[in-house]
Design a protein around this motif. Sequence first.
Motif, PDB file in Angstrom:
ATOM      1  N   UNK A   1       0.793  -1.237   0.000  1.00 17.43           N
ATOM      2  CA  UNK A   1       0.000   0.000   0.000  1.00 17.43           C
ATOM      3  C   UNK A   1       0.823   1.284   0.000  1.00 17.43           C
ATOM      4  N   UNK A   2       2.015   1.253   0.597  1.00 19.29           N
ATOM      5  CA  UNK A   2       2.691   2.523   0.852  1.00 19.29           C
ATOM      6  C   UNK A   2       4.109   2.622   0.305  1.00 19.29           C
TER       7      UNK A   2
ATOM      8  N   UNK B   1      -3.616   1.622 -14.108  1.00 18.25           N
ATOM      9  CA  UNK B   1      -4.750   2.471 -13.713  1.00 18.25           C
ATOM     10  C   UNK B   1      -5.777   2.545 -14.829  1.00 18.25           C
TER      11      UNK B   1
ATOM     12  N   UNK C   1      -7.518  -0.868 -15.217  1.00 16.21           N
ATOM     13  CA  UNK C   1      -8.351  -1.150 -14.050  1.00 16.21           C
ATOM     14  C   UNK C   1      -9.634  -0.320 -14.110  1.00 16.21           C
TER      15      UNK C   1
ATOM     16  N   UNK D   1     -10.786  -7.592  10.003  1.00 18.87           N
ATOM     17  CA  UNK D   1     -10.545  -6.310   9.331  1.00 18.87           C
ATOM     18  C   UNK D   1      -9.099  -6.191   8.880  1.00 18.87           C
ATOM     19  N   UNK D   2      -8.936  -5.835   7.630  1.00 17.64           N
ATOM     20  CA  UNK D   2      -7.597  -5.583   7.123  1.00 17.64           C
ATOM     21  C   UNK D   2      -6.867  -6.808   6.607  1.00 17.64           C
ATOM     22  N   UNK D   3      -7.509  -7.975   6.593  1.00 17.29           N
ATOM     23  CA  UNK D   3      -6.800  -9.166   6.083  1.00 17.29           C
ATOM     24  C   UNK D   3      -6.383  -8.940   4.641  1.00 17.29           C
ATOM     25  N   UNK D   4      -5.342  -9.643   4.230  1.00 23.15           N
ATOM     26  CA  UNK D   4      -4.725  -9.364   2.928  1.00 23.15           C
ATOM     27  C   UNK D   4      -4.980 -10.445   1.882  1.00 23.15           C
TER      28      UNK D   4
ATOM     29  N   UNK E   1      -5.058  -9.019  -1.259  1.00 23.41           N
ATOM     30  CA  UNK E   1      -3.974  -8.035  -1.248  1.00 23.41           C
ATOM     31  C   UNK E   1      -4.510  -6.691  -0.773  1.00 23.41           C
ATOM     32  N   UNK E   2      -3.862  -5.602  -1.190  1.00 27.74           N
ATOM     33  CA  UNK E   2      -4.262  -4.260  -0.795  1.00 27.74           C
ATOM     34  C   UNK E   2      -3.540  -3.304  -1.716  1.00 27.74           C
ATOM     35  N   UNK E   3      -3.890  -2.038  -1.668  1.00 23.64           N
ATOM     36  CA  UNK E   3      -3.274  -1.087  -2.586  1.00 23.64           C
ATOM     37  C   UNK E   3      -3.879  -1.190  -3.971  1.00 23.64           C
ATOM     38  N   UNK E   4      -3.201  -0.634  -4.946  1.00 22.72           N
ATOM     39  CA  UNK E   4      -3.768  -0.481  -6.291  1.00 22.72           C
ATOM     40  C   UNK E   4      -4.158  -1.803  -6.941  1.00 22.72           C
TER      41      UNK E   4
ATOM     42  N   UNK F   1      -5.404  -4.450  -5.502  1.00 20.97           N
ATOM     43  CA  UNK F   1      -6.424  -5.202  -4.763  1.00 20.97           C
ATOM     44  C   UNK F   1      -7.256  -5.994  -5.754  1.00 20.97           C
TER      45      UNK F   1
ATOM     46  N   UNK G   1     -14.888  -8.897  -4.963  1.00 26.23           N
ATOM     47  CA  UNK G   1     -16.333  -8.885  -4.698  1.00 26.23           C
ATOM     48  C   UNK G   1     -17.057 -10.084  -5.335  1.00 26.23           C
TER      49      UNK G   1
END
Lengths: 405, 67
Positions: free
Chosen positions: A51-52, A96, A99, A341-344, A347-350, A352, A357
Amino acid sequence: MTSSTNFLAPEVWSDPHPYFDALRETDPVSWNTWWRGWVITRFEDVDFLLKRSEHMSANTVATARAQATPEQLTRREATFRILGSWLVLNDAPDHTRLRRLTNKAFTPAMVAKLSVSIEARALKLLDAMETKESPDIIADYAHPLTLSVISQMLGIPEEEQSQVAAWGTAITPLVLDGRENKERREVAESVLIEMDEYFAALLETRRREPADDLISQLALAEDQGSLLSETEIIATCILLIFAGQETTTGLIANAILALGQNPAERIKLASQPDLMRGAVEELLRFCGVAFAISRVATGDFELRGEQIKAGDKLLLTIGAANRDPGQFDDPHRLDITRDTTGHLAFAGGAHYCLGGPLARVEASIAIKVLLDRHPNVQPRPQDIEWRGVIVAREPVALIVDLEPS
Amino acid sequence: MSDPEVRVDGDVCMGIGMCRAVAPGAFRLENGKSVFIPGSGTSDDDVIEAAENCPVEAILIGTRNAG
């Protein structure tokens, strides 16, 4: 520190958590000489890198291309061209753009509309499974279900779906495995060429006569605004065929296996179906299919005292991060009512998971339909063969007793 | 007149950035999480589009009446 463990070898892969627990504890940023990259296992670090971090690229194809000989570039032309256009293996701005064009079809609101047809399909598959001597959750339930859903979304006619299913399986080893063997690579290359031709033809058909499907939407985006190229449309279809089957099929099977191994949780879920939403999140945390994903460092940086260099590969071990005791209490316990909450798992960030869903809806319905009719469903004693691919940790088959005696 | 009130649920947000891709003036990234920027001049339609595109439904839009 360095290790040389082949973690896809059956003796580790059949139960990888002890190995990765030890690694997380003693060597959280570990250079693996077999995989030839850094293995990252702590939740905090995987979360940060996803994410960062400013130094992570998903473009492992560019690296492979740069290191390939002219002969390899020719022999694997389709692989480089098609995978090079996959949004999962691209960075901003290409990622981007691609996506943006695909995201709307997969939002929670959009996939909710598929619920009725997914449930109808699951019920039909269950009817057929009930007549079998050795019902296999993978071949008889989860795989046909996910195949029909993604095929319908893409606009693949029903009579062509079994061919498409076989293709999806054949190209799995190419994806982010990093260690696929030569024979599987050659098979995958020829399958990619077949899929390329198939989707080029389907695209042409939809251009002439648009339908209510994703390939028609992408064709429109190309025609109307040159928002993506024909290569990208075809590559996206191929990606979705692979990603739309393997992972969710595995999730459903892993879930049934985990519930079988934790009968108190299975009984709780069968008797309280309104717990399903949270239960699916816990199953994702506990036995999500994408065990790890790859990145390439774009610059030098330090992580827990290790010097990561530009060009180094990193293995973000999601499956280990989701069992980090620093993040989840008693992480090896399946608890369908815990806070996840927050499980990966997606994944996470761009990057994801685009299909997250949809996977949630498919898994919820598949588990619900099965438990409604067979609340005591139990895997039969069997030697589980785990697929040896790091992005798809799932059984090859899972035979169950629907009504154990 | 009513004024949409927009909030990102920080617990749910996974730093995906679809909101920024759809409505770049209205959302910024802070430490891996998205934050709504009020008064950016972004149209309501674009803000709603951003919310609809969030894969984890982290953007909450309510309305409050002014006056």
